[in-house]
Each structure stands twice: as C-alpha cells, then as structure tokens.
Design a protein around this motif. Structure first.
Motif, PDB file in Angstrom:
ATOM      1  N   LEU A  12      14.291   2.826  -9.224  1.00 54.87           N
ATOM      2  CA  LEU A  12      13.758   1.717 -10.007  1.00 54.87           C
ATOM      3  C   LEU A  12      13.305   2.212 -11.373  1.00 54.87           C
ATOM      4  CD1 LEU A  12      12.311  -1.135 -10.316  1.00 54.87           C
ATOM      5  CD2 LEU A  12      10.369  -0.079  -9.134  1.00 54.87           C
ATOM      6  N   ILE A  13      13.607   1.442 -12.421  1.00 54.50           N
ATOM      7  CA  ILE A  13      13.066   1.701 -13.756  1.00 54.50           C
ATOM      8  C   ILE A  13      12.157   0.537 -14.126  1.00 54.50           C
ATOM      9  CG2 ILE A  13      13.540   2.106 -16.187  1.00 54.50           C
ATOM     10  CD1 ILE A  13      16.205   3.270 -15.461  1.00 54.50           C
ATOM     11  N   LEU A  14      10.866   0.824 -14.313  1.00 53.39           N
ATOM     12  CA  LEU A  14       9.903  -0.201 -14.665  1.00 53.39           C
ATOM     13  C   LEU A  14      10.060  -0.614 -16.124  1.00 53.39           C
ATOM     14  CD1 LEU A  14       6.810   1.379 -12.866  1.00 53.39           C
ATOM     15  CD2 LEU A  14       8.187  -0.542 -12.056  1.00 53.39           C
ATOM     16  N   ALA A  15       9.335  -1.673 -16.515  1.00 53.78           N
ATOM     17  CA  ALA A  15       9.477  -2.216 -17.867  1.00 53.78           C
ATOM     18  C   ALA A  15       9.055  -1.228 -18.949  1.00 53.78           C
ATOM     19  CB  ALA A  15       8.680  -3.510 -17.985  1.00 53.78           C
ATOM     20  N   ASP A  16       8.182  -0.265 -18.630  1.00 53.98           N
ATOM     21  CA  ASP A  16       7.748   0.724 -19.621  1.00 53.98           C
ATOM     22  C   ASP A  16       8.670   1.929 -19.687  1.00 53.98           C
ATOM     23  OD1 ASP A  16       7.111   1.842 -17.167  1.00 53.98           O
ATOM     24  OD2 ASP A  16       5.262   2.767 -17.899  1.00 53.98           O
ATOM     25  N   GLY A  17       9.722   1.933 -18.869  1.00 46.14           N
ATOM     26  CA  GLY A  17      10.654   3.054 -18.836  1.00 46.14           C
ATOM     27  C   GLY A  17      10.351   4.086 -17.775  1.00 46.14           C
ATOM     28  N   SER A  18       9.196   3.980 -17.107  1.00 48.79           N
ATOM     29  CA  SER A  18       8.869   4.907 -16.015  1.00 48.79           C
ATOM     30  C   SER A  18       9.841   4.704 -14.855  1.00 48.79           C
ATOM     31  CB  SER A  18       7.436   4.684 -15.533  1.00 48.79           C
ATOM     32  OG  SER A  18       6.505   4.982 -16.548  1.00 48.79           O
ATOM     33  N   GLU A  19      10.197   5.816 -14.194  1.00 50.86           N
ATOM     34  CA  GLU A  19      11.157   5.749 -13.097  1.00 50.86           C
ATOM     35  C   GLU A  19      10.473   6.034 -11.764  1.00 50.86           C
ATOM     36  OE1 GLU A  19      15.192   7.225 -13.796  1.00 50.86           O
ATOM     37  OE2 GLU A  19      14.470   8.007 -15.712  1.00 50.86           O
ATOM     38  N   VAL A  20      10.946   5.336 -10.734  1.00 53.00           N
ATOM     39  CA  VAL A  20      10.404   5.485  -9.385  1.00 53.00           C
ATOM     40  C   VAL A  20      11.564   5.603  -8.405  1.00 53.00           C
ATOM     41  CG1 VAL A  20       8.874   4.516  -7.628  1.00 53.00           C
ATOM     42  CG2 VAL A  20       8.480   3.982 -10.052  1.00 53.00           C
ATOM     43  N   TRP A  21      11.473   6.577  -7.510  1.00 50.78           N
ATOM     44  CA  TRP A  21      12.422   6.701  -6.407  1.00 50.78           C
ATOM     45  C   TRP A  21      11.664   6.428  -5.118  1.00 50.78           C
ATOM     46  CZ3 TRP A  21      12.688   9.343 -10.868  1.00 50.78           C
ATOM     47  CH2 TRP A  21      13.939   9.534 -11.461  1.00 50.78           C
ATOM     48  N   LEU A  22      12.112   5.441  -4.337  1.00 47.93           N
ATOM     49  CA  LEU A  22      11.470   5.113  -3.069  1.00 47.93           C
ATOM     50  C   LEU A  22      12.194   5.800  -1.923  1.00 47.93           C
ATOM     51  CD1 LEU A  22      10.591   1.304  -2.828  1.00 47.93           C
ATOM     52  CD2 LEU A  22       9.037   3.224  -3.132  1.00 47.93           C
ATOM     53  N   ASN A  23      11.445   6.443  -1.058  1.00 45.98           N
ATOM     54  CA  ASN A  23      12.005   7.006   0.156  1.00 45.98           C
ATOM     55  C   ASN A  23      12.176   5.897   1.188  1.00 45.98           C
ATOM     56  OD1 ASN A  23      12.994   8.845   1.985  1.00 45.98           O
ATOM     57  ND2 ASN A  23      11.158  10.121   2.052  1.00 45.98           N
ATOM     58  N   ALA A  24      12.708   6.233   2.345  1.00 46.64           N
ATOM     59  CA  ALA A  24      12.927   5.260   3.410  1.00 46.64           C
ATOM     60  C   ALA A  24      11.604   4.655   3.892  1.00 46.64           C
ATOM     61  CB  ALA A  24      13.647   5.930   4.582  1.00 46.64           C
ATOM     62  N   ALA A  25      11.669   3.405   4.372  1.00 42.64           N
ATOM     63  CA  ALA A  25      10.515   2.703   4.945  1.00 42.64           C
ATOM     64  C   ALA A  25       9.323   2.710   3.994  1.00 42.64           C
ATOM     65  CB  ALA A  25      10.145   3.321   6.295  1.00 42.64           C
ATOM     66  N   SER A  26       9.570   2.358   2.745  1.00 41.89           N
ATOM     67  CA  SER A  26       8.532   2.397   1.713  1.00 41.89           C
ATOM     68  C   SER A  26       8.591   1.120   0.877  1.00 41.89           C
ATOM     69  CB  SER A  26       8.718   3.609   0.799  1.00 41.89           C
ATOM     70  OG  SER A  26       8.719   4.818   1.530  1.00 41.89           O
ATOM     71  N   SER A  27       7.561   0.901   0.060  1.00 42.94           N
ATOM     72  CA  SER A  27       7.561  -0.253  -0.833  1.00 42.94           C
ATOM     73  C   SER A  27       6.723   0.040  -2.070  1.00 42.94           C
ATOM     74  CB  SER A  27       7.017  -1.501  -0.128  1.00 42.94           C
ATOM     75  OG  SER A  27       5.625  -1.393   0.091  1.00 42.94           O
ATOM     76  N   ILE A  28       7.017  -0.699  -3.141  1.00 46.12           N
ATOM     77  CA  ILE A  28       6.214  -0.636  -4.353  1.00 46.12           C
ATOM     78  C   ILE A  28       6.065  -2.049  -4.903  1.00 46.12           C
ATOM     79  CG2 ILE A  28       8.282  -0.068  -5.712  1.00 46.12           C
ATOM     80  CD1 ILE A  28       6.387   1.375  -7.699  1.00 46.12           C
ATOM     81  N   THR A  29       4.832  -2.417  -5.246  1.00 44.23           N
ATOM     82  CA  THR A  29       4.537  -3.700  -5.872  1.00 44.23           C
ATOM     83  C   THR A  29       4.082  -3.425  -7.299  1.00 44.23           C
ATOM     84  OG1 THR A  29       3.924  -4.724  -3.771  1.00 44.23           O
ATOM     85  CG2 THR A  29       3.119  -5.791  -5.768  1.00 44.23           C
ATOM     86  N   TYR A  30       4.615  -4.168  -8.271  1.00 38.43           N
ATOM     87  CA  TYR A  30       4.412  -3.819  -9.675  1.00 38.43           C
ATOM     88  C   TYR A  30       4.570  -5.067 -10.543  1.00 38.43           C
ATOM     89  CZ  TYR A  30       9.426  -4.017  -9.001  1.00 38.43           C
ATOM     90  OH  TYR A  30      10.678  -4.445  -8.644  1.00 38.43           O
ATOM     91  N   PRO A  31       3.923  -5.068 -11.731  1.00 36.60           N
ATOM     92  CA  PRO A  31       4.152  -6.152 -12.687  1.00 36.60           C
ATOM     93  C   PRO A  31       5.490  -5.942 -13.393  1.00 36.60           C
ATOM     94  CG  PRO A  31       2.623  -4.571 -13.609  1.00 36.60           C
ATOM     95  CD  PRO A  31       2.905  -4.117 -12.204  1.00 36.60           C
ATOM     96  N   THR A  32       6.111  -7.027 -13.809  1.00 37.73           N
ATOM     97  CA  THR A  32       7.406  -6.917 -14.490  1.00 37.73           C
ATOM     98  C   THR A  32       7.254  -6.545 -15.957  1.00 37.73           C
ATOM     99  OG1 THR A  32       7.411  -9.295 -14.933  1.00 37.73           O
ATOM    100  CG2 THR A  32       8.449  -8.534 -12.890  1.00 37.73           C
ATOM    101  N   SER A  33       6.019  -6.459 -16.447  1.00 35.84           N
ATOM    102  CA  SER A  33       5.716  -5.926 -17.778  1.00 35.84           C
ATOM    103  C   SER A  33       4.272  -5.448 -17.762  1.00 35.84           C
ATOM    104  CB  SER A  33       5.931  -6.982 -18.867  1.00 35.84           C
ATOM    105  OG  SER A  33       5.058  -8.082 -18.688  1.00 35.84           O
ATOM    106  N   ASN A  51       6.683  -8.225  -8.737  1.00 37.88           N
ATOM    107  CA  ASN A  51       7.786  -8.039  -7.802  1.00 37.88           C
ATOM    108  C   ASN A  51       7.439  -6.940  -6.815  1.00 37.88           C
ATOM    109  OD1 ASN A  51      10.733  -8.603  -9.965  1.00 37.88           O
ATOM    110  ND2 ASN A  51       9.147  -9.989  -9.282  1.00 37.88           N
ATOM    111  N   THR A  52       8.108  -6.954  -5.671  1.00 40.14           N
ATOM    112  CA  THR A  52       7.975  -5.887  -4.678  1.00 40.14           C
ATOM    113  C   THR A  52       9.362  -5.423  -4.274  1.00 40.14           C
ATOM    114  OG1 THR A  52       5.887  -6.725  -3.783  1.00 40.14           O
ATOM    115  CG2 THR A  52       7.159  -5.255  -2.380  1.00 40.14           C
ATOM    116  N   MET A  53       9.591  -4.124  -4.362  1.00 44.39           N
ATOM    117  CA  MET A  53      10.830  -3.555  -3.849  1.00 44.39           C
ATOM    118  C   MET A  53      10.510  -2.758  -2.600  1.00 44.39           C
ATOM    119  SD  MET A  53      13.824  -1.366  -5.746  1.00 44.39           S
ATOM    120  CE  MET A  53      12.953   0.186  -5.794  1.00 44.39           C
ATOM    121  N   SER A  54      11.281  -2.971  -1.546  1.00 41.40           N
ATOM    122  CA  SER A  54      11.031  -2.270  -0.290  1.00 41.40           C
ATOM    123  C   SER A  54      12.333  -1.720   0.271  1.00 41.40           C
ATOM    124  CB  SER A  54      10.372  -3.207   0.729  1.00 41.40           C
ATOM    125  OG  SER A  54      11.172  -4.359   0.949  1.00 41.40           O
TER     126      SER A  54
END
Length: 221
Positions: A75-96, A63-66
């Motif tokens: 965002l909380i990933l499947a492993d429990g790690s947390e991510v905060w995205l600033n403006a005009a940003s994106s993250i691509t990650y596996p769902t597990s 998935n990609t969140m932008s």
C-alpha cells in the motif's frame, strides 16, 4: 491403497479493501481505478494499492485494507509512505493527511517506510501502545495470539509509548511490549534484522524458535 495427500499452496498477493461507506472490494481481481475516497484517487494495480491527492479539500475519509491468511499486500498512502501487510493483518488509515499529524492503526504485522515530514509526525496505534516517527523504516508484529507487540527499527529512530512507559530504539533494536499487561514497562533488545524481515522477502528464518512459535507463523501463511 495409498493415503490421499494434498500439497499446501504458498501464500500470495491478495486482500480486501473496505471503503469509507463500509462497502468492500476484493483486491485479488480488481485492477485500475477504485474511485475517489475523500480527496484522493484510489488505484489498484498488480498488487499495489495507491492513493494520490486530487484537490486540497480538508475532507477526510477512512479506509481499511486487510489480508486473510496466506495473503500479503502493498500500500502507498496519500503522503507517499509505503506499507507492506503480512498475512492475517489489517491497517486503517485516512485517505489524506490534512492536519498536524499522520495517524494509522494496525492489527497483525506490517512493515513501514515512512516519508519524512518534520511538521507531521507519523503515529501507528497498535494494541495498547503507540509508535511515533518522523520518517523511518520499521516493522511491527502485533498478532493477538503472540505474547507481545514487537517494534523493530530498520532505519531512523522511533519512540514507542505504552501508558507512561516510553522507549527510544536505534536501528537493529526491537521494543517489546507485553500484550495485556500494563505493569511491565516496554523493553528493548538487539535482534537479527534478516529474521524479523524474512516474511517480507517470502522466507521463513527460525533462530532458536520453539515449535509453538514456528507453527503460529506457518498457520498464518
């Protein structure tokens, strides 16, 4: 006649989720279950997108969140790690994370609080470099219109790699990698954590910043 004036609204929570089939979901109004992605249930509620494992399948979806200009998201990933995205940003990650490591890629700026797992290092791919951690808190600023990718460590330790250049940083230090120039090794320096993390706390802090740098931050917000 008085000239027209218009207030500039402050930034707020909002983003777009791109699912594994390429379809998009606006997170501003979507509440509750998003559906199953790979072997994870996806839920969005009150500005928080989270993934929870539903089975032990090895199936992996991406998935990609932008976030657009003037938006942030959590965002909380499947492993429990947390991510905060600033403006005009994106993250691509596996769902597990069924393999031997955890790997994501970002554009723009993101703050990470990574769950410790010595068996599965956490890797962030950004521009032409990689940040490797086991469990730590750190911020990466990698906007394309900035001159450098800046990785700032809040807690723990990370290794930043660019080509054959490796550097370890300690809390309160920042690794600086010049974008588009592989001849200059990664450098590090001491920084003001409050200034680096101001965006996450909905603030602007400018210490000896030039007007161009200030305006780039205002533009994103």
């Amino acid at each position: 006649m008085q000239p027209d004036s218009q207030d500039i609204s402050p930034g707020k929570t909002g983003g777009v989720l791109t699912l594994s089939d390429g379809s998009k979901r606006g997170l501003d109004s979507l509440q509750g279950s998003v559906g199953l992605q790979g072997n994870s249930q996806v839920t969005n509620k009150n500005g928080l997108l989270s993934y929870s494992l539903k089975n032990n399948s090895s199936e992996v979806a991406y998935n990609t969140m932008s976030t657009p200009v003037g938006r942030q998201y959590h965002l909380i990933l499947a492993d429990g790690s947390e991510v905060w995205l600033n403006a005009a940003s994106s993250i691509t990650y596996p769902t597990s994370f069924p393999g031997d490591d955890r790997k994501v890629s970002i554009t723009g700026e993101a703050y990470f609080e990574v769950v410790h797992d010595a068996r599965k290092p956490f890797h962030v791919i950004v521009n032409d470099m990689e940040v490797k951690v086991l469990g730590t808190h750190f911020n990466i600023n990698a906007y394309g219109h900035e001159y450098a990718t800046k990785t700032t460590l809040i807690e723990g330790s990370v290794k930043v790699t660019k080509n054959n250049s490796n550097i370890l940083i300690a809390p309160g230090q920042q690794a600086i990698a010049i974008i588009g120039n592989n001849n200059i090794p990664v450098q590090k320096k001491e920084v003001d954590i409050d200034e680096v993390m101001a965006w996450k706390n909905s603030k602007f802090i400018f210490q000896d910043a030039d007007i161009k740098s200030i305006m780039r931050q205002l533009e994103r917000w």
